[in-house]
Write an enzyme that holds these catalytic residues in place. Sequence first.
Site, PDB file in Angstrom:
ATOM      1  N   SER A 322     -38.374 -14.837 -91.126  1.00 56.33           N
ATOM      2  CA  SER A 322     -38.193 -14.119 -90.186  1.00 56.33           C
ATOM      3  C   SER A 322     -39.302 -13.780 -89.133  1.00 56.33           C
ATOM      4  O   SER A 322     -38.655 -13.719 -87.887  1.00 56.33           O
ATOM      5  CB  SER A 322     -37.566 -12.707 -90.687  1.00 56.33           C
ATOM      6  OG  SER A 322     -37.459 -11.685 -89.853  1.00 56.33           O
ATOM      7  N   TRP A 325     -39.265 -17.008 -87.162  1.00 54.23           N
ATOM      8  CA  TRP A 325     -37.882 -17.088 -86.165  1.00 54.23           C
ATOM      9  C   TRP A 325     -37.919 -16.379 -84.968  1.00 54.23           C
ATOM     10  O   TRP A 325     -37.762 -16.713 -83.861  1.00 54.23           O
ATOM     11  CB  TRP A 325     -36.896 -16.348 -87.264  1.00 54.23           C
ATOM     12  CG  TRP A 325     -35.260 -16.223 -86.211  1.00 54.23           C
ATOM     13  CD1 TRP A 325     -34.432 -17.270 -86.073  1.00 54.23           C
ATOM     14  CD2 TRP A 325     -35.040 -15.472 -85.225  1.00 54.23           C
ATOM     15  NE1 TRP A 325     -33.767 -17.074 -85.246  1.00 54.23           N
ATOM     16  CE2 TRP A 325     -33.579 -15.701 -84.940  1.00 54.23           C
ATOM     17  CE3 TRP A 325     -35.544 -13.969 -84.942  1.00 54.23           C
ATOM     18  CZ2 TRP A 325     -32.966 -14.910 -83.798  1.00 54.23           C
ATOM     19  CZ3 TRP A 325     -34.594 -13.295 -84.192  1.00 54.23           C
ATOM     20  CH2 TRP A 325     -33.753 -13.814 -83.588  1.00 54.23           C
ATOM     21  N   HIS A 326     -38.769 -15.060 -85.169  1.00 58.52           N
ATOM     22  CA  HIS A 326     -39.089 -14.445 -83.746  1.00 58.52           C
ATOM     23  C   HIS A 326     -39.817 -15.066 -82.816  1.00 58.52           C
ATOM     24  O   HIS A 326     -39.872 -14.921 -81.647  1.00 58.52           O
ATOM     25  CB  HIS A 326     -39.665 -13.023 -84.124  1.00 58.52           C
ATOM     26  CG  HIS A 326     -38.760 -12.109 -84.491  1.00 58.52           C
ATOM     27  ND1 HIS A 326     -38.232 -11.951 -85.938  1.00 58.52           N
ATOM     28  CD2 HIS A 326     -37.942 -11.070 -83.942  1.00 58.52           C
ATOM     29  CE1 HIS A 326     -37.302 -11.046 -85.941  1.00 58.52           C
ATOM     30  NE2 HIS A 326     -37.161 -10.454 -84.845  1.00 58.52           N
ATOM     31  N   GLY A 327     -41.043 -15.809 -83.072  1.00 64.79           N
ATOM     32  CA  GLY A 327     -41.774 -16.389 -82.455  1.00 64.79           C
ATOM     33  C   GLY A 327     -42.844 -17.345 -82.979  1.00 64.79           C
ATOM     34  O   GLY A 327     -42.990 -17.115 -84.244  1.00 64.79           O
ATOM     35  N   PHE A 492     -37.017 -15.041 -77.678  1.00 64.91           N
ATOM     36  CA  PHE A 492     -36.806 -15.738 -79.164  1.00 64.91           C
ATOM     37  C   PHE A 492     -35.589 -16.610 -79.299  1.00 64.91           C
ATOM     38  O   PHE A 492     -35.215 -17.090 -80.380  1.00 64.91           O
ATOM     39  CB  PHE A 492     -36.491 -14.646 -80.293  1.00 64.91           C
ATOM     40  CG  PHE A 492     -37.582 -13.482 -80.205  1.00 64.91           C
ATOM     41  CD1 PHE A 492     -39.010 -13.795 -79.786  1.00 64.91           C
ATOM     42  CD2 PHE A 492     -37.355 -12.273 -80.344  1.00 64.91           C
ATOM     43  CE1 PHE A 492     -39.927 -12.782 -79.655  1.00 64.91           C
ATOM     44  CE2 PHE A 492     -38.323 -11.289 -80.233  1.00 64.91           C
ATOM     45  CZ  PHE A 492     -39.514 -11.621 -79.781  1.00 64.91           C
TER      46      PHE A 492
END
Lengths: 492, 306
Positions: A322, A325-327, A492
């Site tokens: 997670s 996924w954000h960055g 993102f």
Amino acid sequence: MLFNSLHFLLFFPVVVVVYYATPPSFRWIWLLGSSYYFYMSWHPAYIILIVFSTMVDYLAGLGMGREKEKRGRRKYLWGSLAVNLGLLFLFKYYDFFHESLRLAASWFHLSYSAPSLGLLLPVGISFYTFQTLSYTIDVYRGNREPEKHLGYFALYVSFFPQLVAGPIERSETLLPQLRASHSFDARRVSRGLLLMTWGFFKKVVIADRVAQVVNTVYGRPGDFSGWQLTLATILFSYQLYCDFSGYSDIAIGGANVFGISLMENFRRPFLARSIAEFWTRWHISLSTWLRDYVSVPLLRTLRGLKKIYRYVLAIMLTFSLSGLWHGANGTFVIWGMIQGVYIVLGHLTTPFRKKLRAKCGIADHVWYLSAVQIVFTYALVCVAGIFFRAQSVADAWLVLKNLGTGWQVLVQGEKAKELLLSMGMNEFGFIVTMASIVFMEVVQYGQEKRWFSSPWLEARPIWFRWTAYYLLVLWILLFGAWGGQNFIYFQF
Amino acid sequence: MKHFIKQGLLFLFLGVLIFSFINDRYRHSHGFRNSMDIEKYDAVPDHIEIANVGSSHGTNSFVYDDLPLLGYNFAYASQNFHYDLLVLQQFEEHFAPGAILIVPVSYPSFGTTDMSRQDYIYYQFLRPGLIDHFCLEDYLKYKLFPVLTAEEKLIWLIYDEEEREPEWDSIDYNMHMDDMEEVAQKKAQDFKNVGFGDTRSILDLRELLTYIDNQGWEAMLVTTPVTWQLNQHFSASFREEFETLISGLAEEYDVSYYDYSQDERFETQMQWFRNADHLNTKGRAYFSEIFFRESLTCQEGARDGR
């Protein structure tokens, strides 16, 4: 095209009017064209990516539909995963991994000379990639039939209200709605418009104002003392929430105007009593996606392990993913891991806390226990948020290290005020921001307690409703920060 | 649907009406007009015979009240040469043939190429075609609906300021000597940091001088008076470099150059200054009297000579 731009203010009504003026069977063409135009307004060339992704998953779906056995469908699934995740890796993560490898190589005195690509990150790539992946995985699992109409499928991938920052929709809920004929429903449209207005309020009045303080403090964290860093961190939690949930409200409200329901993405997350509950209230479309397509399969895959190890491993991997996924940055990975640790610790200490409460004679739902839990959960969210916002891991450590410094100045009224005003916002800005946050919290608390909602408002006399609408719109117009700032989650 | 559209239109109409009322009230408040010096560009006279452009050194140095010529002060705080040109282009119809244009040149004039912080001010009086990187959203925000960016100035909707003369004509203030020292030191450092050798500024100044020449006007370059407190922070070689640059340009474009930066009638006479490099009201009147007497005599002499 940002939601908070003049471009969108002109675009949206035109799309709505033509949508309802078009015969239902042709509406998908109009919506698809509008969605592609919306996406191309950022960077026309990247439409190729979304079209390519659409084609790959459409064909993978059809291919899987022809296969009766799961084994036969597997190659299509792998093909789709390889293409979608490959594109995501190339555009979002390649430079991060390249830089990490270069660093690792330099530590071990090895030569490493692969070039960095420096590609511009296509807006919303993480969102639409996850959305198309959920479709392919569902077809692979046999949970849904493949979509045979390329047009509807393309619209499912690119439906403009939720294209660039979600909510990440599932095919079984969105596709049937895109196919259905929606007659004009005045109540639905006005609810949609009201939700959009509320989203604009959160974004323009709160998030964009708060950004001035957060950007100043986190831009040079070494220059600020503990109480200023704490204030900026608290404000950042509001910035992130109002920015992202504001976007979601506009997206959900906008889709509502077309007669389409999108899933709820935020449910008053700062009222959560634990981190596990927080994740059922924050970015719900991503957390449920991760639960269905990562955690649960992982738990199944790790079946051989002891239950507790399985749980810890699945949670930690899911939340690290997670974060990633954000960055493509170490700060996001650490942020994700912190969330994982919170949840694991929460899970492990549950029996102990239950026993303690029983010993002290405290019932589960007494107000003061809830209040303590809410405050404690919020504090944990803020601490993790430091890693989310800091520009580097070193900056995040610096903030954490300095959190305890300089609090004594708060007793010196004038000096404290002077320092407060050195944080990138003037007195007026602080007053407006605080008043807006309090107003939002009161409304949200009322919604949580079901004191008021859209139906409640609709039941009021017209003078009351219109006055409320006008006041909200005027608040946005007069107190909004009209700098046309991007939404945080666009990156993102 | 019909009912919804009717109600929606009525809602929109009333909303526009309310917002327009608020916006209009704000636009016409004295506070807004004072802060933007709107009056200054609302009433630019015709047949201007002499005018100046420039930054605050221009606004604070020239008054035309006692001159037999029709004069106008087009300077604006921090205005650079590029915007000087745009302002002149906006109002070129207002000039008499052969008008005299005073262009103040000082060290900071060569450092203010970045106007992004105050670009919005020019939306108030420049036509859209002249504004750099014109943006419709900014035009709406700054020109048509300034209440959107009013912020704390929204207070003027309730408590309006008194009507007052534009700032450039009303300040009559002497800075305390100790503060003067401090400010001078800070300003000198700022100027040095910026430097005056910025190529973009020199190109802009060249463009401005060419434009003035093409219009058939006469340009005069002037370095306005500053205090010794400021001058002491600049070395002789620094000043010489500046002098050489400006004199070179003056010669190249065949315009006069007047340097009052070390004029002893001002440099040590603190009663004429409001701070280290800006004249106060009395100083402005005194300087204007001296400058116009000296420059216009020279100008006439030069014309006769030709």
